[in-house]
Design a protein around this motif. Structure first.
Motif, PDB file in Angstrom:
ATOM      1  N   VAL A 115      47.901  41.280  35.368  1.00  0.00           N
ATOM      2  CA  VAL A 115      49.296  41.527  35.930  1.00  0.00           C
ATOM      3  C   VAL A 115      49.178  42.983  36.782  1.00  0.00           C
ATOM      4  O   VAL A 115      49.154  43.979  35.787  1.00  0.00           O
ATOM      5  N   PRO A 116      49.484  42.866  38.001  1.00  0.00           N
ATOM      6  CA  PRO A 116      49.156  44.413  38.608  1.00  0.00           C
ATOM      7  C   PRO A 116      50.411  45.115  38.588  1.00  0.00           C
ATOM      8  O   PRO A 116      51.629  44.485  38.211  1.00  0.00           O
ATOM      9  N   PRO A 117      50.541  46.272  38.779  1.00  0.00           N
ATOM     10  CA  PRO A 117      51.689  47.102  38.747  1.00  0.00           C
ATOM     11  C   PRO A 117      52.573  46.641  39.982  1.00  0.00           C
ATOM     12  O   PRO A 117      51.945  45.886  40.945  1.00  0.00           O
ATOM     13  N   GLY A 128      50.668  35.292  43.197  1.00  0.00           N
ATOM     14  CA  GLY A 128      49.747  34.406  42.393  1.00  0.00           C
ATOM     15  C   GLY A 128      49.040  35.334  41.629  1.00  0.00           C
ATOM     16  O   GLY A 128      49.182  36.389  41.428  1.00  0.00           O
ATOM     17  N   ASP A 129      47.953  34.805  40.842  1.00  0.00           N
ATOM     18  CA  ASP A 129      47.062  35.642  40.000  1.00  0.00           C
ATOM     19  C   ASP A 129      46.185  36.570  40.807  1.00  0.00           C
ATOM     20  O   ASP A 129      45.915  36.443  42.047  1.00  0.00           O
ATOM     21  N   ILE A 130      46.086  37.784  40.028  1.00  0.00           N
ATOM     22  CA  ILE A 130      45.503  38.892  40.750  1.00  0.00           C
ATOM     23  C   ILE A 130      44.122  39.390  39.898  1.00  0.00           C
ATOM     24  O   ILE A 130      44.152  39.542  38.666  1.00  0.00           O
ATOM     25  N   TYR A 131      43.005  39.334  40.677  1.00  0.00           N
ATOM     26  CA  TYR A 131      41.795  39.814  39.759  1.00  0.00           C
ATOM     27  C   TYR A 131      41.664  41.246  39.850  1.00  0.00           C
ATOM     28  O   TYR A 131      41.969  41.677  41.149  1.00  0.00           O
ATOM     29  N   TYR A 132      41.261  41.890  38.834  1.00  0.00           N
ATOM     30  CA  TYR A 132      41.253  43.320  38.737  1.00  0.00           C
ATOM     31  C   TYR A 132      39.876  43.643  38.428  1.00  0.00           C
ATOM     32  O   TYR A 132      39.237  43.089  37.777  1.00  0.00           O
ATOM     33  N   GLU A 148      39.669  51.459  41.693  1.00  0.00           N
ATOM     34  CA  GLU A 148      40.354  50.136  41.376  1.00  0.00           C
ATOM     35  C   GLU A 148      40.575  49.250  42.482  1.00  0.00           C
ATOM     36  O   GLU A 148      40.893  49.626  43.425  1.00  0.00           O
ATOM     37  N   SER A 149      40.257  47.799  42.248  1.00  0.00           N
ATOM     38  CA  SER A 149      40.444  46.906  43.261  1.00  0.00           C
ATOM     39  C   SER A 149      41.337  45.891  42.620  1.00  0.00           C
ATOM     40  O   SER A 149      41.207  45.144  41.619  1.00  0.00           O
ATOM     41  N   PHE A 150      42.266  45.519  43.463  1.00  0.00           N
ATOM     42  CA  PHE A 150      43.156  44.062  43.070  1.00  0.00           C
ATOM     43  C   PHE A 150      42.860  43.206  44.270  1.00  0.00           C
ATOM     44  O   PHE A 150      43.293  43.523  45.536  1.00  0.00           O
ATOM     45  N   PRO A 157      38.312  32.831  45.495  1.00  0.00           N
ATOM     46  CA  PRO A 157      38.277  31.886  44.476  1.00  0.00           C
ATOM     47  C   PRO A 157      36.983  32.233  43.312  1.00  0.00           C
ATOM     48  O   PRO A 157      37.090  31.856  42.276  1.00  0.00           O
ATOM     49  N   ASP A 158      35.956  32.294  44.053  1.00  0.00           N
ATOM     50  CA  ASP A 158      34.799  32.398  43.194  1.00  0.00           C
ATOM     51  C   ASP A 158      34.290  33.906  42.878  1.00  0.00           C
ATOM     52  O   ASP A 158      33.011  34.073  42.651  1.00  0.00           O
TER      53      ASP A 158
END
Length: 246
Positions: A115-117, A128-132, A148-150, A157-158
């Motif tokens: 969950v991002p800031p 939607g979902d965030i990859y960190y 940091e990358s979001f 997706p992959d």
């Protein structure tokens, strides 16, 4: 003395466009501050004597452009300040941060859905979902900076299948993202070293820290990813080439 803008029914400009401009001006002038809740649709209809359809069209466009965000069951709120996506310059980025001949490597410290800031969520305009991804760059055996990358999961997706240590981030995005990178919006500021960053970078909490923000934008104008680089005050060289669009 500021003059309150109103809807002009004699204008050839559509009503929802005028409402868009009115609300946008209130945000940009900071009459409505970041994080504050704006009036309800009914209140805006009464204040400007327009239909609910007009208000909804204006609000929807402001949400799409990152000025507002809707929160289910609570209302509509002003977003944090966003980087300007309307620049009329093409940007080509090349970096030589530590000179030639240095030995460097990237270490992935943390990765996974997170969950991002709120500010990052607003930058990405994604619910939607965030990859960190949190990486450490080590140069000549010493920690140099954190990155940091979001990335919204629907953009790559992959991403779990990618070797994030071996493939440069921007190369990965160009190859794997749902769209190509059209432009990069970059901001640089001087901040203070946080305790977590200081522990990793072997620096002092509260010392000056280089903070470089980058928003990657796709061909449809929507954000693809947001990254921020946190440096510990060592010497950096960032070269940016700007090409005027004809």
């Amino acid at each position: 003395m500021l003059i309150e803008k109103t809807v002009n029914r004699d204008s050839q400009q559509k009503l929802y466009v005028q409402m868009y401009s009115i609300v946008k001006d209130k945000i940009e002038s900071r009459e409505w501050l970041a994080g504050s809740q704006i009036p309800t649709e009914d209140e805006l209809c009464r204040s400007y004597d327009v239909s609910k359809a007009t208000v909804r069209m204006a609000i929807a466009e402001l949400v799409r452009n990152g000025y507002l965000r809707k929160q289910q069951g609570k209302g509509t709120f002003v977003c944090q300040a966003l980087p300007d996506l309307g620049i009329t310059m093409k940007t080509k980025l090349t970096e030589d941060m530590f000179g030639e001949g240095v030995i460097s490597r990237k270490e992935v410290l943390v990765k996974g859905v997170k969950v991002p800031p709120d500010d990052v969520r607003n930058y990405l305009r994604s619910e939607g979902d965030i990859y960190y991804l949190l990486c450490k760059r080590v140069v000549q055996g010493e920690p140099a900076y954190l990155e940091e990358s979001f990335i919204p999961m629907d953009v790559v997706p992959d991403i779990e299948e990618v070797d994030l240590c071996q493939m440069p981030f921007y190369e990965m995005m160009q190859q794997r993202a749902a769209q190509k990178i059209q432009k990069v919006v970059q901001m640089i500021e001087i901040s203070e070293m946080t305790s977590d960053a200081a522990a990793i970078l072997k620096s002092g909490t509260g010392e000056p820290m280089l903070l470089l923000h980058r928003l990657l934008v796709g061909t449809d104008g929507k954000p693809l990813a947001y990254t921020r680089l946190m440096g510990d005050g060592k010497k950096y060289k960032l070269q940016t080439e700007l090409i005027q669009i004809a």
